[in-house]
Design an enzyme around this catalytic site. Structure first.
Site, PDB file in Angstrom:
ATOM      1  N   LYS A 246       0.825  -1.207   0.000  1.00 27.98           N
ATOM      2  CA  LYS A 246       0.000   0.000   0.000  1.00 27.98           C
ATOM      3  C   LYS A 246       0.860   1.257   0.000  1.00 27.98           C
ATOM      4  O   LYS A 246       0.632   2.191  -0.764  1.00 27.98           O
ATOM      5  CB  LYS A 246      -0.951  -0.008   1.188  1.00 27.98           C
ATOM      6  CG  LYS A 246      -1.913   1.188   1.210  1.00 27.98           C
ATOM      7  CD  LYS A 246      -2.853   1.133   2.404  1.00 27.98           C
ATOM      8  CE  LYS A 246      -3.914   0.079   2.229  1.00 27.98           C
ATOM      9  NZ  LYS A 246      -4.947   0.134   3.289  1.00 27.98           N
TER      10      LYS A 246
ATOM     11  N   GLU B 212      10.037  -5.804   3.948  1.00 28.18           N
ATOM     12  CA  GLU B 212      10.233  -7.139   3.388  1.00 28.18           C
ATOM     13  C   GLU B 212       9.936  -7.159   1.886  1.00 28.18           C
ATOM     14  O   GLU B 212      10.661  -7.769   1.093  1.00 28.18           O
ATOM     15  CB  GLU B 212       9.335  -8.157   4.097  1.00 28.18           C
ATOM     16  CG  GLU B 212       9.565  -8.276   5.600  1.00 28.18           C
ATOM     17  CD  GLU B 212       8.706  -7.321   6.428  1.00 28.18           C
ATOM     18  OE1 GLU B 212       8.534  -7.583   7.622  1.00 28.18           O
ATOM     19  OE2 GLU B 212       8.198  -6.322   5.862  1.00 28.18           O
TER      20      GLU B 212
ATOM     21  N   GLY C  60      -5.332  -5.123   4.619  1.00 30.52           N
ATOM     22  CA  GLY C  60      -4.612  -6.075   3.788  1.00 30.52           C
ATOM     23  C   GLY C  60      -5.204  -7.464   3.801  1.00 30.52           C
ATOM     24  O   GLY C  60      -5.334  -8.121   2.763  1.00 30.52           O
ATOM     25  N   ARG C  61      -5.604  -7.945   4.975  1.00 33.89           N
ATOM     26  CA  ARG C  61      -6.103  -9.317   5.071  1.00 33.89           C
ATOM     27  C   ARG C  61      -7.526  -9.458   4.543  1.00 33.89           C
ATOM     28  O   ARG C  61      -8.050 -10.576   4.484  1.00 33.89           O
ATOM     29  CB  ARG C  61      -6.007  -9.810   6.518  1.00 33.89           C
ATOM     30  CG  ARG C  61      -6.712  -8.947   7.553  1.00 33.89           C
ATOM     31  CD  ARG C  61      -6.275  -9.351   8.961  1.00 33.89           C
ATOM     32  NE  ARG C  61      -6.853  -8.516   9.998  1.00 33.89           N
ATOM     33  CZ  ARG C  61      -6.360  -7.347  10.385  1.00 33.89           C
ATOM     34  NH1 ARG C  61      -5.282  -6.864   9.788  1.00 33.89           N
ATOM     35  NH2 ARG C  61      -6.918  -6.666  11.368  1.00 33.89           N
TER      36      ARG C  61
ATOM     37  N   GLU D 155      -4.668 -11.937  13.715  1.00 35.02           N
ATOM     38  CA  GLU D 155      -4.301 -10.534  13.562  1.00 35.02           C
ATOM     39  C   GLU D 155      -5.488  -9.631  13.862  1.00 35.02           C
ATOM     40  O   GLU D 155      -5.327  -8.519  14.368  1.00 35.02           O
ATOM     41  CB  GLU D 155      -3.773 -10.264  12.150  1.00 35.02           C
ATOM     42  CG  GLU D 155      -3.112  -8.892  12.000  1.00 35.02           C
ATOM     43  CD  GLU D 155      -2.331  -8.751  10.721  1.00 35.02           C
ATOM     44  OE1 GLU D 155      -1.139  -9.111  10.707  1.00 35.02           O
ATOM     45  OE2 GLU D 155      -2.912  -8.280   9.724  1.00 35.02           O
TER      46      GLU D 155
ATOM     47  N   HIS E 236      -2.750 -37.859  11.394  1.00 36.74           N
ATOM     48  CA  HIS E 236      -1.579 -38.593  11.866  1.00 36.74           C
ATOM     49  C   HIS E 236      -0.624 -37.684  12.625  1.00 36.74           C
ATOM     50  O   HIS E 236       0.537 -38.036  12.836  1.00 36.74           O
ATOM     51  CB  HIS E 236      -0.857 -39.245  10.684  1.00 36.74           C
ATOM     52  CG  HIS E 236      -1.686 -40.271   9.988  1.00 36.74           C
ATOM     53  ND1 HIS E 236      -1.575 -41.626  10.249  1.00 36.74           N
ATOM     54  CD2 HIS E 236      -2.663 -40.146   9.055  1.00 36.74           C
ATOM     55  CE1 HIS E 236      -2.436 -42.284   9.499  1.00 36.74           C
ATOM     56  NE2 HIS E 236      -3.114 -41.412   8.762  1.00 36.74           N
TER      57      HIS E 236
ATOM     58  N   LYS F 250       8.752  -4.372  14.019  1.00 32.03           N
ATOM     59  CA  LYS F 250       9.334  -3.784  12.807  1.00 32.03           C
ATOM     60  C   LYS F 250      10.120  -2.514  13.143  1.00 32.03           C
ATOM     61  O   LYS F 250      11.191  -2.259  12.566  1.00 32.03           O
ATOM     62  CB  LYS F 250       8.230  -3.459  11.795  1.00 32.03           C
ATOM     63  CG  LYS F 250       7.532  -4.673  11.200  1.00 32.03           C
ATOM     64  CD  LYS F 250       6.480  -4.220  10.204  1.00 32.03           C
ATOM     65  CE  LYS F 250       5.748  -5.400   9.584  1.00 32.03           C
ATOM     66  NZ  LYS F 250       4.730  -4.969   8.615  1.00 32.03           N
TER      67      LYS F 250
END
Length: 543
Positions: free
Chosen positions: A204, A210, A265-266, A351, A382, A508
């Site tokens: 954005k 990152e 964002g999510r 989040e 399993h 961050k």
């Protein structure tokens, strides 16, 4: 505050009166239990009968939603009120799924639908130009690979859609790079041809550390291949609100697709952030994804709480989280193509609901978001299912099961479906000591005495089952939207803001301080542990 409501007090008393009732008893007392505790919507079947609830429980939970004012909050979200109080923004991911001719949705007095559809059409047109070969690389070669560089919500939503809809894939391979660890981008680039690759930078602000690290690595790789600087515009695009910074990177304005402040964002896969999905499956299928989500929106906004699938999902979560004191929640898609769904939900839920302060800044009065995790079935049977069945923790489970498969290899799909149904039944029923002893009737008395306790299962472990005819764009859109609305309802009941995420920012900020200190000559000034870690890193670099 939810605990001060009459409904919360009634639920507390109800829990105390019913905590020891086993689901076996509930099913025995009501042979038609499934009929009154499942919902269907456009081919989706939601079975919630295997829960530690009665009709009275559901009535009390719906009363809680009413008393909290859920209905008015739902309308506030739908109408564009600034319910994201931490950032003073609307939360209008539902508007991204609206048809172009829908009623206007206003943000600060402006109807946002024209902008939504302008950006959607631009992104879809670009995706189609890549698919059909009209958009080529700088040397004229057809684009064969599309690399989406983002992180968090800009990565997980598109990734789960691209992976889940593999049966609908077109002729362009779509890759995802999110990790700042150089192994991921190095291995991705190693199999690509710079002449036939397009990179999409999703940020954005066009400043996510990152994402920019990987974006610069991709640009350097392109340059190192000897391709002209002027060709960057054919090999890079961006999804961002910061057109100027993207232009400085080398991406022209007509290759920058807008992000909107009123979408987190999510919750953004429905926007231009879904560009890798558009490239993977094409315009028609992406619009089907939007229609599926919109169908769930219509159900959510217009269905009474007692029959409302996302509301029921959320109320059941509150019931276990706050009254049964469960430790978390697991989601299990019985589909290899949907194996990233749990990771997407992990971020969406934790989040959004990992908050210890109310929307007004006060300490919360109740337990909020739990630990959300999952893995594809049958594999996880399993692994951690041992804990679900015989552990000391109560962890409700969601099963997502497609009824058909496009692959038709042997009897694998039938076996997979049978296991999904069996696990839900086993979690509900359990196995008594008497039943375990009957299974061991041919063993010696000593062996029976030793093994019977180990083979008992308490049961009474709740689960929901979501059955869909197939993993189609429409069905996937419905599922994603249902969980989005579930999170919103939980946040409303707990009086937290599920649309901000300040907790991810602090680390961050500290990283920006620590990174230059990892170089020799910068004396670290932290606690003794952090200083020790920095010095060890320096020693390793020197060696």
């Amino acid at each position: 505050m939810p605990t001060s409501t009459a409904a919360w007090q009634a639920l507390t008393a109800h829990y105390q009166a019913t905590a020891n009732i086993h689901m076996r008893e509930l099913f025995a007392a009501d042979p038609q239990r499934f009929d009154t505790m499942h919902e269907t919507l456009h081919g989706l079947l939601f079975d919630y009968s295997k829960n530690r609830i009665s009709e009275e429980t559901l009535t009390l939970l719906c009363n809680l939603a009413e008393e909290i004012g859920l209905g008015s909050q739902m309308q506030a979200m739908k109408n564009g009120a600034k319910i994201n109080t931490g950032e003073n923004r609307a939360a209008l991911h539902t508007a991204l799924r609206l048809p172009e001719n829908a009623e206007p949705v206003l943000v600060d007095g402006e109807n946002i639908l024209p902008k939504i559809h302008l950006e959607l059409d631009r992104a879809l047109a670009f995706a189609e130009s890549i698919i059909n070969g009209v958009h080529t690389g700088t040397t004229g070669k057809r684009i064969t690979d599309f690399v989406h560089i983002g992180i968090g919500g800009s990565d997980l939503g598109p990734q789960v859609c691209v992976q889940s809809l593999k049966a609908y894939r077109k002729n362009v391979a779509v890759h995802f790079v999110s990790n700042a660890d150089d192994a991921e981008i190095a291995r991705t680039l190693a199999v690509l041809d710079p002449e036939t690759t397009v990179f999409c930078i999703a940020s954005k602000s066009f400043g996510t550390p990152e994402t920019l690290l990987n974006a610069h690595a991709a640009r350097n790789w392109y340059r190192d291949a000897g391709l002209p600087e002027s060709g960057i515009s054919r090999h890079f695009c961006a999804i961002s609100s910061n057109v100027d910074t993207a232009r400085n990177f080398g991406i022209p304005a007509d290759r920058v697709f807008a992000m909107f402040d009123w979408v987190g964002g999510r919750y953004s896969v429905w926007s231009a952030i879904g560009l890798p999905v558009m490239v993977a499956v094409g315009e028609t299928r992406f619009r089907e994804l939007l229609r599926g989500a919109h169908a769930m929106d219509e159900h959510f906004f217009n269905t009474p709480f007692r029959r409302n699938i996302p509301v029921l999902m959320a109320l059941l979560h509150v019931w276990y989280n706050n009254f049964h004191l469960s430790d978390g929640h697991t989601v299990v898609p019985y589909s290899h193509d949907m194996r990233r769904f749990p990771s997407w939900l992990n971020q969406l839920d934790m989040e959004s609901c990992g908050k210890s302060r109310t929307a007004g800044g006060q300490p919360v009065a109740v337990s909020t978001g739990g630990i959300v995790f999952g893995e594809e079935g049958v594999n996880c049977q399993h692994a951690y299912f041992q804990l679900l069945h015989q552990g000391t923790r109560l962890i409700p489970c969601d099963f997502i099961v497609p009824m058909t498969t496009p692959h038709r290899v042997g009897h694998q799909h039938r076996f997979t479906v049978a296991n999904a149904f069996a696990q839900a039944e086993a979690l509900m029923r359990g196995k008594t000591q008497t039943e375990a002893e009957a299974e061991l009737a041919n063993q010696s008395e000593a062996e029976c005495t030793a093994l019977a306790p180990q083979k008992t299962f308490p049961g009474n472990r709740p689960s929901n089952s979501f059955l869909i005819d197939k993993i189609s764009p429409f069905n996937l859109g419905m599922l994603l939207a249902a969980y989005e609305h579930k999170i919103f309802v939980q946040g409303t009941i707990w009086n937290i803001n599920p649309f901000d995420q300040w907790g991810v920012e602090y680390g961050k900020m500290l990283a920006k301080t620590i990174e230059p200190e990892l170089n020799l000559g910068h004396e670290p000034k932290h606690d003794s542990s952090t200083n020790g870690l920095i010095r060890f890193y320096r020693d390793c670099q020197e060696r």
